[in-house]
Scaffold this active site. Structure first.
Site, PDB file in Angstrom:
ATOM      1  CG  ASN A  99       4.760  -1.885   4.416  1.00  0.00           C
ATOM      2  OD1 ASN A  99       4.708  -1.852   5.223  1.00  0.00           O
ATOM      3  ND2 ASN A  99       4.740  -0.860   3.836  1.00  0.00           N
ATOM      4  CD1 TRP A 100       0.224  -6.280   7.352  1.00  0.00           C
ATOM      5  CD2 TRP A 100       0.482  -6.778   9.394  1.00  0.00           C
ATOM      6  NE1 TRP A 100      -0.948  -7.041   7.127  1.00  0.00           N
ATOM      7  CE2 TRP A 100      -0.667  -7.984   8.493  1.00  0.00           C
ATOM      8  CE3 TRP A 100       0.870  -7.178  10.445  1.00  0.00           C
ATOM      9  CZ2 TRP A 100      -1.712  -8.804   8.501  1.00  0.00           C
ATOM     10  CZ3 TRP A 100      -0.078  -8.426  10.344  1.00  0.00           C
ATOM     11  CH2 TRP A 100      -1.055  -9.513  10.400  1.00  0.00           C
ATOM     12  CE  LYS A 101       1.936   1.659   3.909  1.00  0.00           C
ATOM     13  NZ  LYS A 101       1.601   2.792   3.816  1.00  0.00           N
ATOM     14  CG  HIS A 110       7.820   2.623   2.764  1.00  0.00           C
ATOM     15  ND1 HIS A 110       7.148   3.534   3.498  1.00  0.00           N
ATOM     16  CD2 HIS A 110       7.577   1.671   1.729  1.00  0.00           C
ATOM     17  CE1 HIS A 110       5.967   3.855   2.998  1.00  0.00           C
ATOM     18  NE2 HIS A 110       5.899   2.157   1.952  1.00  0.00           N
ATOM     19  N   GLY A 156      -1.398   5.446   0.136  1.00  0.00           N
ATOM     20  CA  GLY A 156      -2.663   5.444   1.251  1.00  0.00           C
ATOM     21  C   GLY A 156      -3.093   7.201   1.100  1.00  0.00           C
ATOM     22  N   GLY A 191      -0.222  -1.652   1.186  1.00  0.00           N
ATOM     23  CA  GLY A 191      -0.497  -1.066   2.384  1.00  0.00           C
ATOM     24  C   GLY A 191      -2.001  -1.370   3.608  1.00  0.00           C
ATOM     25  N   GLY A 192      -2.883  -0.779   3.022  1.00  0.00           N
ATOM     26  CA  GLY A 192      -4.054  -0.213   3.940  1.00  0.00           C
ATOM     27  C   GLY A 192      -4.481  -1.808   4.401  1.00  0.00           C
ATOM     28  CD  GLU A 224       5.322   1.222  -2.551  1.00  0.00           C
ATOM     29  OE1 GLU A 224       4.281   0.500  -1.648  1.00  0.00           O
ATOM     30  OE2 GLU A 224       6.333   2.392  -1.343  1.00  0.00           O
ATOM     31  CD  GLU A 261       4.793   5.369   5.691  1.00  0.00           C
ATOM     32  OE1 GLU A 261       4.731   4.610   5.585  1.00  0.00           O
ATOM     33  OE2 GLU A 261       3.289   5.239   4.701  1.00  0.00           O
ATOM     34  CB  SER A 295      -4.621   4.122  -2.771  1.00  0.00           C
ATOM     35  OG  SER A 295      -3.944   4.949  -2.259  1.00  0.00           O
TER      36      SER A 295
END
Ligand code: PGA
Length: 253
Positions: A9-11, A95, A172, A233-234, A166, A97, A212
């Protein structure tokens, strides 16, 4: 048999040139991997780069969101048919966010799930509690409600739904849930799928952990019985790191 799954998930990160560089580094590292499904969810503006380059590679493509109608006067939105046109097979929905920054409710997520399934995309339904909810011992209740309301009146065949647990406090932050806590909630989610659908649905649905995830913790997470993969993600922004995670996810079962 649930094939392990690693989803990036690159956001809101990377432009199309950066996506091309990522693909150059990433593809040679994953094309010979077996026993794992790998999916990348870049921003909408990079989907065309992946569509061109991922054909015949076995790497899947997904959107990070989509709207609940197929077309019309909805400025700024992207529909499920548009995602398919852009080469997607998957889409992330609900998600945290989007729930917490954009105000998406369970009802909105439910409407999105319906349209996505109607169009043949595989939704990755995200659920998870906040730190306050966990501290107040409400984590299960919150996740149960997200599943009940998100999946309300949704009929879906086995294999056509992915769920990602999640916990919001792990996204993150560098603080992942312990593998035991993740297993506990993901096992709970599986029992809820049996209740909402049937045993087959519970047994065949892939349920991922996200928050994470990195190469250093994914092996322990994958060792848990009910955890079928990860939403990353990250660490998915780095082609070497994400390829390594995908390899470890494949070896984890
Ligand atoms: P993270 O993000 O891996 O950077 O914690 C996960 C996610 O939001 O899907």
């Amino acid at each position: 048999m649930r094939t392990p799954l690693a989803i990036a998930n690159w956001k809101m990160n990377k432009n199309s040139q950066e996506a091309r560089s990522f693909i150059d580094e990433f593809l040679p590292r994953v094309t010979s991997l077996t026993g794992v499904d790998v999916v990348v969810c870049p921003p909408f503006t990079c989907l065309h780069v992946f569509k061109e380059r991922l054909a015949q590679t076995g790497v899947g493509l997904g959107g990070q969101n989509c709207f609940w109608e197929e077309q019309g006067a909805y400025t700024g939105e992207i529909s499920a048919p548009m995602l398919i046109d852009a080469g997607c097979q998957y889409v992330i929905l609900g998600h945290s966010e989007r729930r917490h920054i954009m105000g998406e409710t369970n009802e909105i997520v439910n409407r999105k799930l319906a349209i996505v399934l109607k169009n043949g995309l595989i939704p990755v339904l995200c659920v998870g509690e906040t730190l306050q909810e966990r501290e107040n011992h409400r984590a299960r209740e919150v996740v149960k409600e997200q599943l009940n309301e998100g999946l309300k009146s949704i009929s879906v065949s086995p294999g056509r739904l992915i769920v990602a647990y999640e916990p919001v406090w792990a996204i993150g932050t560098g603080v992942n849930a312990s593998s035991e806590d993740a297993q506990e909630m993901i096992g709970f989610i599986r029992t809820q799928l049996a209740r909402l659908y049937d045993d087959e649905m519970a047994k065949t649905t892939r349920i991922l952990y996200g928050g994470s995830v990195k190469a250093g913790n994914v092996v322990e997470i994958m060792a848990e019985e009910d955890i079928d993969g990860a939403l990353i993600g990250g660490a998915s922004l780095d082609p070497v790191a994400f390829a390594e995670i995908a390899r470890l996810v494949a070896n984890g079962k």
